[in-house]
Write a protein that holds these residues in place. Structure first.
Motif, PDB file in Angstrom:
ATOM      1  N   GLU A 278       4.629   7.042  -6.507  1.00 50.16           N
ATOM      2  CA  GLU A 278       4.847   6.017  -7.482  1.00 50.16           C
ATOM      3  C   GLU A 278       4.994   4.698  -6.945  1.00 50.16           C
ATOM      4  N   ILE A 279       5.497   4.385  -5.831  1.00 47.97           N
ATOM      5  CA  ILE A 279       5.644   3.083  -5.142  1.00 47.97           C
ATOM      6  C   ILE A 279       4.644   2.838  -4.576  1.00 47.97           C
ATOM      7  N   ASN A 280       3.940   3.757  -3.823  1.00 47.30           N
ATOM      8  CA  ASN A 280       3.041   3.194  -3.096  1.00 47.30           C
ATOM      9  C   ASN A 280       1.560   3.109  -3.730  1.00 47.30           C
ATOM     10  N   VAL A 281       1.363   4.182  -4.574  1.00 49.54           N
ATOM     11  CA  VAL A 281       0.037   4.456  -5.423  1.00 49.54           C
ATOM     12  C   VAL A 281      -0.156   3.874  -6.777  1.00 49.54           C
TER      13      VAL A 281
ATOM     14  N   VAL B 139      -1.924   0.963  -9.145  1.00 48.24           N
ATOM     15  CA  VAL B 139      -2.875   1.340 -10.187  1.00 48.24           C
ATOM     16  C   VAL B 139      -2.387   0.451 -11.435  1.00 48.24           C
ATOM     17  N   ILE B 140      -1.219   0.335 -11.874  1.00 47.44           N
ATOM     18  CA  ILE B 140      -0.884  -0.169 -12.815  1.00 47.44           C
ATOM     19  C   ILE B 140      -1.247  -1.954 -12.855  1.00 47.44           C
TER      20      ILE B 140
ATOM     21  N   ALA C  87      -3.471   8.522   0.100  1.00 50.27           N
ATOM     22  CA  ALA C  87      -3.831   8.353  -1.378  1.00 50.27           C
ATOM     23  C   ALA C  87      -4.355   6.660  -1.338  1.00 50.27           C
ATOM     24  N   VAL C  88      -3.668   5.690  -0.917  1.00 45.51           N
ATOM     25  CA  VAL C  88      -3.829   4.525  -0.905  1.00 45.51           C
ATOM     26  C   VAL C  88      -5.264   4.310  -0.500  1.00 45.51           C
ATOM     27  N   GLU C  89      -5.379   4.573   0.744  1.00 45.42           N
ATOM     28  CA  GLU C  89      -6.679   4.467   1.520  1.00 45.42           C
ATOM     29  C   GLU C  89      -7.991   5.239   0.781  1.00 45.42           C
TER      30      GLU C  89
ATOM     31  N   VAL D  68      -1.999  -8.988  -4.289  1.00 44.39           N
ATOM     32  CA  VAL D  68      -1.304  -8.389  -3.121  1.00 44.39           C
ATOM     33  C   VAL D  68      -0.258  -7.312  -3.643  1.00 44.39           C
ATOM     34  N   TYR D  69      -0.412  -6.224  -3.080  1.00 43.01           N
ATOM     35  CA  TYR D  69       0.521  -4.976  -3.783  1.00 43.01           C
ATOM     36  C   TYR D  69       1.347  -4.783  -2.557  1.00 43.01           C
ATOM     37  N   ALA D  70       2.357  -5.260  -2.234  1.00 49.37           N
ATOM     38  CA  ALA D  70       3.364  -5.084  -1.174  1.00 49.37           C
ATOM     39  C   ALA D  70       4.377  -3.951  -0.997  1.00 49.37           C
ATOM     40  N   PRO D  71       4.874  -3.499  -2.076  1.00 52.79           N
ATOM     41  CA  PRO D  71       6.105  -2.516  -1.907  1.00 52.79           C
ATOM     42  C   PRO D  71       5.540  -1.459  -1.171  1.00 52.79           C
ATOM     43  N   GLY D  72       6.783  -0.950  -0.687  1.00 52.07           N
ATOM     44  CA  GLY D  72       6.468   0.295   0.244  1.00 52.07           C
ATOM     45  C   GLY D  72       7.628   1.157   0.167  1.00 52.07           C
TER      46      GLY D  72
END
Length: 232
Positions: free
Chosen positions: A92-95, A99-100, A141-143, A68-72
């Protein structure tokens, strides 16, 4: 028992998800800040910034069943006041953070029988909203990432989905909900006449991590009080 990695477990939706899952799963939590709420959780916690810190020293389980990647971010400004650094930071925060962690743990995910990745978009990715240029660009970009990875990982039975909330009562939204008047106005913009809370969103996260959603991938789930689909 599943092995679930939650990035951004220190507050908001990530914290609410960790609270719900901790009793019956092994949770590896990563957050750039540690607070009393995290200390009270039964999880393996690591205080790190996923974007800038080395995570090679974290003892991840051999098998990972969920990420679960929850930062925003909520960076609302007129377009002419948004700097290139604003756009880079939101991306960086959202995408890139997502990826990392996905690249790092992909070999572990492949060893699960039913792995699931849950990312976060925003209602602003679907609706044209003023002052949302930077956040909307990164969430779109997330979508795109969700749909591409869902296709690429389907052969390994790794599912990838996203949740697209509207305004939710988290630390990120503090300034937008700073007074009773602001809170009331925000609620009235939604057909259901309320803002969201982290626990409501966490329930969808938990469903998408569970075997009950084993035939769902590549989807963006709007949890937004009807804002993106209903006009009253």
């Amino acid at each position: 028992m599943k092995n679930i990695v939650i990035i951004g477990c220190g507050s908001g939706i990530g914290l609410a998800t960790a609270k719900e899952l901790q009793s019956s799963n092994q949770i590896i939590g990563i957050s750039k800040t540690k607070n009393s709420a995290i200390e009270n959780l039964n999880i393996q916690f690591h205080e790190k910034n996923i974007i800038t810190d080395n995570i090679d020293d974290i003892p991840f389980p051999e098998v990972i069943d969920g990420i679960v990647y929850a930062p925003g971010s909520i960076n609302l400004k007129p377009f002419n006041r948004l700097s290139i650094d604003d756009f880079k930071n939101d991306f960086e925060i959202n995408v890139l953070g997502a990826v990392i962690i996905i690249q790092k743990l992909l070999p572990n995910l492949k060893k699960s029988d039913n792995a699931s990745i849950v990312l976060f978009s925003s209602v602003a990715a679907k609706m044209g909203m003023p002052f949302h240029a930077s956040i909307s660009a990164s969430k779109n970009a997330v979508e795109g990432l969700v749909k591409s990875l869902a296709a690429e990982f389907s052969a390994q039975k790794i599912r990838v989905n996203a949740i697209a909330p509207s305004l939710t009562e988290t630390k990120l939204a503090t300034a937008l909900l700073a007074s009773p008047e602001k809170r009331e106005a925000a609620a009235k913009r939604h057909p259901l006449q309320k803002i969201g809370n982290p626990e409501e969103i966490a329930k969808m996260v938990i469903f998408l991590l569970s075997d009950s959603s084993s035939w769902i991938t590549g989807q963006i789930f709007a949890i937004d009080g009807g804002l993106s689909t209903i006009k009253l």
